[in-house]
Write a protein that holds these residues in place. Structure first.
Motif, mmCIF file in Angstrom:
data_model
loop_
_atom_site.group_PDB
_atom_site.id
_atom_site.type_symbol
_atom_site.label_atom_id
_atom_site.label_comp_id
_atom_site.label_asym_id
_atom_site.label_seq_id
_atom_site.Cartn_x
_atom_site.Cartn_y
_atom_site.Cartn_z
ATOM 1 N N GLN A 197 0.698 -1.242 0.111
ATOM 2 C CA GLN A 197 0.108 0.009 0.171
ATOM 3 C C GLN A 197 0.733 1.237 -0.025
ATOM 4 O O GLN A 197 1.740 1.526 0.774
ATOM 5 C CB GLN A 197 -1.097 -0.166 1.158
ATOM 6 N N VAL A 198 0.643 2.117 -0.894
ATOM 7 C CA VAL A 198 1.554 3.344 -0.944
ATOM 8 C C VAL A 198 1.034 4.324 -0.236
ATOM 9 O O VAL A 198 -0.158 4.691 -0.047
ATOM 10 C CB VAL A 198 1.286 3.858 -2.478
ATOM 11 N N GLN A 199 1.682 4.985 0.658
ATOM 12 C CA GLN A 199 1.473 6.115 1.631
ATOM 13 C C GLN A 199 2.375 7.247 1.208
ATOM 14 O O GLN A 199 3.783 7.051 0.993
ATOM 15 C CB GLN A 199 1.564 5.709 2.961
ATOM 16 N N LEU A 200 2.075 8.496 1.328
ATOM 17 C CA LEU A 200 2.705 9.702 1.300
ATOM 18 C C LEU A 200 2.390 10.567 2.478
ATOM 19 O O LEU A 200 1.407 10.798 2.696
ATOM 20 C CB LEU A 200 2.395 10.677 0.025
ATOM 21 N N VAL A 201 3.515 10.900 3.076
ATOM 22 C CA VAL A 201 3.016 11.396 4.474
ATOM 23 C C VAL A 201 3.938 12.781 4.400
ATOM 24 O O VAL A 201 5.095 12.841 4.573
ATOM 25 C CB VAL A 201 3.667 10.502 5.590
ATOM 26 N N GLU A 202 3.182 13.875 4.534
ATOM 27 C CA GLU A 202 3.703 15.116 4.374
ATOM 28 C C GLU A 202 4.034 15.510 5.966
ATOM 29 O O GLU A 202 3.264 14.996 7.079
ATOM 30 C CB GLU A 202 2.925 16.150 3.925
ATOM 31 N N SER A 203 4.819 16.310 6.216
ATOM 32 C CA SER A 203 5.173 16.935 7.621
ATOM 33 C C SER A 203 5.784 18.374 7.356
ATOM 34 O O SER A 203 6.424 18.613 6.076
ATOM 35 C CB SER A 203 6.175 15.965 8.366
ATOM 36 N N GLY A 204 5.962 19.338 8.421
ATOM 37 C CA GLY A 204 6.676 20.436 8.329
ATOM 38 C C GLY A 204 5.779 21.749 8.287
ATOM 39 O O GLY A 204 6.319 22.614 8.223
ATOM 40 N N GLY A 205 4.602 21.663 8.093
ATOM 41 C CA GLY A 205 3.921 22.471 8.117
ATOM 42 C C GLY A 205 3.818 23.437 9.243
ATOM 43 O O GLY A 205 4.052 22.854 10.589
ATOM 44 N N GLY A 206 2.994 24.507 9.645
ATOM 45 C CA GLY A 206 3.044 25.267 10.691
ATOM 46 C C GLY A 206 2.447 26.911 10.485
ATOM 47 O O GLY A 206 2.184 27.185 9.497
ATOM 48 N N ALA A 233 7.705 8.977 1.019
ATOM 49 C CA ALA A 233 6.870 7.789 0.339
ATOM 50 C C ALA A 233 7.425 6.537 0.902
ATOM 51 O O ALA A 233 8.310 6.232 1.209
ATOM 52 C CB ALA A 233 6.972 7.657 -1.320
ATOM 53 N N SER A 234 6.059 5.605 1.254
ATOM 54 C CA SER A 234 6.637 4.280 1.470
ATOM 55 C C SER A 234 5.454 3.160 0.642
ATOM 56 O O SER A 234 4.563 3.737 0.292
ATOM 57 C CB SER A 234 6.311 4.098 2.927
ATOM 58 N N GLY A 235 5.869 2.164 0.768
ATOM 59 C CA GLY A 235 4.938 1.082 -0.121
ATOM 60 C C GLY A 235 5.485 0.929 -1.540
ATOM 61 O O GLY A 235 5.125 -0.166 -2.098
ATOM 62 N N ARG A 236 6.309 1.704 -2.024
ATOM 63 C CA ARG A 236 7.074 1.842 -3.253
ATOM 64 C C ARG A 236 7.994 2.764 -3.419
ATOM 65 O O ARG A 236 7.839 3.893 -2.888
ATOM 66 C CB ARG A 236 5.950 1.529 -4.590
ATOM 67 N N THR A 237 8.960 2.779 -4.570
ATOM 68 C CA THR A 237 9.767 3.855 -4.475
ATOM 69 C C THR A 237 9.376 4.623 -5.686
ATOM 70 O O THR A 237 8.953 4.287 -6.556
ATOM 71 C CB THR A 237 11.263 3.325 -4.741
ATOM 72 N N PHE A 238 9.563 6.207 -5.379
ATOM 73 C CA PHE A 238 9.081 6.928 -6.527
ATOM 74 C C PHE A 238 10.532 7.808 -6.812
ATOM 75 O O PHE A 238 10.308 8.685 -7.374
ATOM 76 C CB PHE A 238 8.010 8.183 -5.912
ATOM 77 N N ARG A 239 11.619 7.297 -6.305
ATOM 78 C CA ARG A 239 12.984 8.031 -6.650
ATOM 79 C C ARG A 239 13.183 8.100 -8.161
ATOM 80 O O ARG A 239 13.792 9.253 -8.644
ATOM 81 C CB ARG A 239 14.041 7.228 -6.046
ATOM 82 N N SER A 240 12.654 7.519 -9.044
ATOM 83 C CA SER A 240 12.857 7.868 -10.507
ATOM 84 C C SER A 240 11.517 8.375 -11.087
ATOM 85 O O SER A 240 11.719 8.641 -12.461
ATOM 86 C CB SER A 240 13.507 6.450 -11.285
ATOM 87 N N TYR A 241 10.579 8.842 -10.505
ATOM 88 C CA TYR A 241 9.297 9.438 -11.026
ATOM 89 C C TYR A 241 9.051 10.739 -10.588
ATOM 90 O O TYR A 241 9.666 11.333 -9.923
ATOM 91 C CB TYR A 241 8.253 8.317 -10.672
ATOM 92 N N ALA A 242 8.206 11.162 -11.161
ATOM 93 C CA ALA A 242 7.555 12.630 -10.915
ATOM 94 C C ALA A 242 7.003 12.656 -9.442
ATOM 95 O O ALA A 242 6.298 11.823 -8.956
ATOM 96 C CB ALA A 242 6.854 13.147 -11.793
ATOM 97 N N MET A 243 7.299 13.752 -8.706
ATOM 98 C CA MET A 243 6.544 14.245 -7.508
ATOM 99 C C MET A 243 6.123 15.587 -7.505
ATOM 100 O O MET A 243 7.046 16.400 -8.134
ATOM 101 C CB MET A 243 7.503 13.774 -6.464
ATOM 102 N N GLY A 244 5.244 15.858 -6.988
ATOM 103 C CA GLY A 244 4.716 17.369 -6.951
ATOM 104 C C GLY A 244 4.218 17.792 -5.679
ATOM 105 O O GLY A 244 3.973 16.878 -4.765
ATOM 106 N N TRP A 245 4.236 19.083 -5.532
ATOM 107 C CA TRP A 245 3.376 19.896 -4.458
ATOM 108 C C TRP A 245 2.278 20.628 -4.959
ATOM 109 O O TRP A 245 2.659 21.321 -5.899
ATOM 110 C CB TRP A 245 4.455 20.652 -3.618
ATOM 111 N N PHE A 246 1.092 20.397 -4.489
ATOM 112 C CA PHE A 246 0.013 21.297 -4.563
ATOM 113 C C PHE A 246 -0.601 22.042 -3.477
ATOM 114 O O PHE A 246 -0.011 21.467 -2.385
ATOM 115 C CB PHE A 246 -1.052 20.314 -5.464
ATOM 116 N N ARG A 247 -1.464 22.996 -3.494
ATOM 117 C CA ARG A 247 -1.807 23.613 -2.327
ATOM 118 C C ARG A 247 -3.131 24.202 -2.636
ATOM 119 O O ARG A 247 -3.850 24.298 -3.719
ATOM 120 C CB ARG A 247 -1.024 24.702 -1.861
ATOM 121 N N GLN A 248 -4.169 24.069 -1.481
ATOM 122 C CA GLN A 248 -5.376 24.547 -1.645
ATOM 123 C C GLN A 248 -5.420 25.459 -0.266
ATOM 124 O O GLN A 248 -5.727 25.137 0.670
ATOM 125 C CB GLN A 248 -6.288 23.389 -1.590
#
Length: 124
Positions: free
Chosen positions: A1-10, A24-39
């Motif tokens: 199961q893939v999980q992405l856990v954010e931290s550091g906000g405040g 990231a956990s559950g699989r590796t994304f080291r060679s793939y795209a990752m991004g940040w969005f906000r709402q």
């Protein structure tokens, strides 16, 4: 199961800095795209930054935010400097199962996995 856990906000004052992390956990994304969005409250979710073959940013954060990756830790960071009140939002990490060109990487539908979000509040 893939999980992405954010931290550091405040809470930070205008002009201050924060660094967000996305592990990231559950699989590796080291060679793939990752991004940040906000709402922000009452607004649509918007693209902030992404890392794929290279890095790219929304115009509103260019020159102030830096996205980076620690492949050994399967973690992506968002260094946010010179923060403004308009940067206040919930920030979400996203991961794709492939590399993304900027034309695709700025789009939410290009990403397969999402974190739960972390609140960033810029206020005096």
């Amino acid at each position: 199961q893939v999980q992405l856990v954010e931290s550091g906000g405040g809470l930070v004052q205008p002009g201050g800095s924060l660094r967000l992390s996305c592990a990231a956990s559950g699989r590796t994304f080291r060679s793939y795209a990752m991004g940040w969005f906000r709402q922000a409250h009452g607004k649509e979710r918007e693209f902030v930054a992404a890392i794929s073959w290279n890095t790219y940013y929304a115009d509103s954060v260019k020159g102030r935010f830096t996205i980076s990756r620690d492949s050994a830790k399967d973690t992506v960071y968002l260094q946010m400097d010179s923060l403004k009140p308009e940067d206040t939002a919930v920030y979400y990490c996203a991961a794709a199962g492939r590399l993304l060109a900027p034309s695709a990487g700025t789009l939410q539908r290009s990403y397969d996995y999402w974190g739960q979000g972390t609140q960033v509040t810029v206020s005096s």
